[in-house]
Design a protein around this motif. Sequence first.
Motif, PDB file in Angstrom:
ATOM      1  N   GLU A   1       2.249   1.874   9.882  1.00  0.00           N
ATOM      2  CA  GLU A   1       3.280   2.897  10.024  1.00  0.00           C
ATOM      3  C   GLU A   1       4.448   2.444  10.880  1.00  0.00           C
ATOM      4  O   GLU A   1       5.547   2.987  10.782  1.00  0.00           O
ATOM      5  N   THR A   2       4.225   1.441  11.731  1.00  0.00           N
ATOM      6  CA  THR A   2       5.332   0.953  12.552  1.00  0.00           C
ATOM      7  C   THR A   2       6.396   0.258  11.712  1.00  0.00           C
ATOM      8  O   THR A   2       7.532   0.082  12.166  1.00  0.00           O
ATOM      9  N   SER A   3       6.031  -0.114  10.484  1.00  0.00           N
ATOM     10  CA  SER A   3       6.997  -0.770   9.599  1.00  0.00           C
ATOM     11  C   SER A   3       7.808   0.219   8.777  1.00  0.00           C
ATOM     12  O   SER A   3       8.719  -0.179   8.047  1.00  0.00           O
ATOM     13  N   LEU A   4       7.467   1.513   8.877  1.00  0.00           N
ATOM     14  CA  LEU A   4       8.127   2.534   8.066  1.00  0.00           C
ATOM     15  C   LEU A   4       9.275   3.184   8.822  1.00  0.00           C
ATOM     16  O   LEU A   4       9.263   3.270  10.053  1.00  0.00           O
ATOM     17  N   ASP A   5      10.256   3.681   8.082  1.00  0.00           N
ATOM     18  CA  ASP A   5      11.325   4.457   8.696  1.00  0.00           C
ATOM     19  C   ASP A   5      10.873   5.903   8.869  1.00  0.00           C
ATOM     20  O   ASP A   5       9.714   6.251   8.584  1.00  0.00           O
TER      21      ASP A   5
ATOM     22  N   ALA B   1       0.834  -1.206   0.000  1.00  0.00           N
ATOM     23  CA  ALA B   1       0.000   0.000   0.000  1.00  0.00           C
ATOM     24  C   ALA B   1       0.866   1.252   0.000  1.00  0.00           C
ATOM     25  O   ALA B   1       0.554   2.245  -0.683  1.00  0.00           O
ATOM     26  N   TYR B   2       1.955   1.236   0.769  1.00  0.00           N
ATOM     27  CA  TYR B   2       2.837   2.403   0.811  1.00  0.00           C
ATOM     28  C   TYR B   2       3.463   2.673  -0.554  1.00  0.00           C
ATOM     29  O   TYR B   2       3.526   3.828  -1.008  1.00  0.00           O
ATOM     30  N   GLU B   3       3.921   1.627  -1.228  1.00  0.00           N
ATOM     31  CA  GLU B   3       4.537   1.809  -2.546  1.00  0.00           C
ATOM     32  C   GLU B   3       3.520   2.306  -3.573  1.00  0.00           C
ATOM     33  O   GLU B   3       3.827   3.170  -4.406  1.00  0.00           O
TER      34      GLU B   3
END
Length: 491
Positions: A69-73, A3-5
């Motif tokens: 969001e916890t997986s994002l830098d 989803a982020y990509e």
Amino acid sequence: MTAYEDLMTFTRTTEALAQVSGRLGWDQETVMPRGAAEQRSEENAALEGVLHQRRTDPRIADWLAAIDETSLDEVGRAQVRLIRRDHERSIRVPEALATAIARTVSKGHLIWAEARADDNFAAFAPILTEILALRREEAAALAAGGDLYDALLDTYEPGAKAADLDAMFGALRPRLVSLREAVLSRPELPGLATSFDEKGQMKLARLLARTFGYDFTRGRVDKAVHPFSSGSGDDVRITTRTVPLDPFNCLYSTVHEVGHGCYEQNIDAAYRLTPVGQGASMGVHESQSRIYENQLGRSRAFTGWLYGQMRDTFGDFGIPDEDTFYGAVNRVRNGYIRTEADELQYNLHVLLRFDLERGLISGDLAVADLEAAWNDRFEADFGFAVDKPSNGVLQDVHWSAGLFGYFPTYSLGNVYAGCLNKALRAAVPELDSQLAQGDTSAATGWLRDTLQRDGGLRTPREIITRAAGQPPTEGPLLDYLEEKFRGLYAL
């Protein structure tokens, strides 16, 4: 793709289209033929419609909801924060209103330019009334029952509140007024008394741009009625203007816009065409332009070097030495124009506009009464009367462009610059000896590494606090101005 990509791929296309929209604005201000204004307004409206559709696309909400969001830098979290903010604001504004604003301000710019040339506020008032009504409608949609002016201010300085700025500016005013009165009681410092050709001014302006680190392989300098900067990443453009009897207008407008331009050019290339890949706010942006122009460009050390460049370019121009030249660059004198104001009086010009536009947005001040209100406030603040509209209510482009809420970021940027200058001089104790050689690299490098390269990674307040080592406050700016002008005028 995650989803982020998916979200970032979609967002990069939106950001690219926004850059195209900005390029249309640059063209309109610099080289567009006058007869193209009506067509350009339709082009701007069409592109704004496309951008609004993309910014309100329902898939954005779906992607945001699906992202862990916890997986994002840190960068990923910042991208999500900025995209969510933009999406939530955009869905509150109907597409028809967004396109109407784009169409109207495009027409309004040409009407303003002609009214300014003719010194005729009445010719501008009808379109300004339309622009104001549209912006108030937009503010009501964004505010969702809150303060209308805060909703517009948040466009340019996320998180800022008018009441907080009012308190900060209220703390600025007494010391500024007191210092101004003391300075104006002293004999006026010598100024320039000859004409300077346009070719020489532009040659020196380009030298100054390079001296402050502006990359001409990714930028250019053009002329406009009102100097501005545009673009980001690999296409950052600035403008200036020339005045035969006042080369400082050209030179310091250029340095000012170079501060904006270098901020955009120096943002980490990995962030390009993303929300993080642009300046964090107009206040932070203005902190860069003002510290380049004032604390660096108008310093005694740098003006000593600039004096030699002026003599090389123009020959003997009537200023006998570096100290006299430093005084000429920084002399305090009565004037009408904000962009030409000395450092001491500049913020008083901004505070006037801040109060008037708050009155316009609240409905306490009508457009029909704006010129008289401006003239009354100006005479009260500066002690002399406005002589014509182009020196008063028509001098700035901002209201014709619908930029209500923008003006206070100029003074906020000055406050930020004061904090940054204090930290810069602590970090680079040999700064003046470098500036005296025309070497700005340590200063601009510190600003690049400490602030500029991060773009919108953090909130404006976090950015300044991290770079300056303290939360933003008016104290360092006032201390800097007191020391500088008491020294110049032997107070």
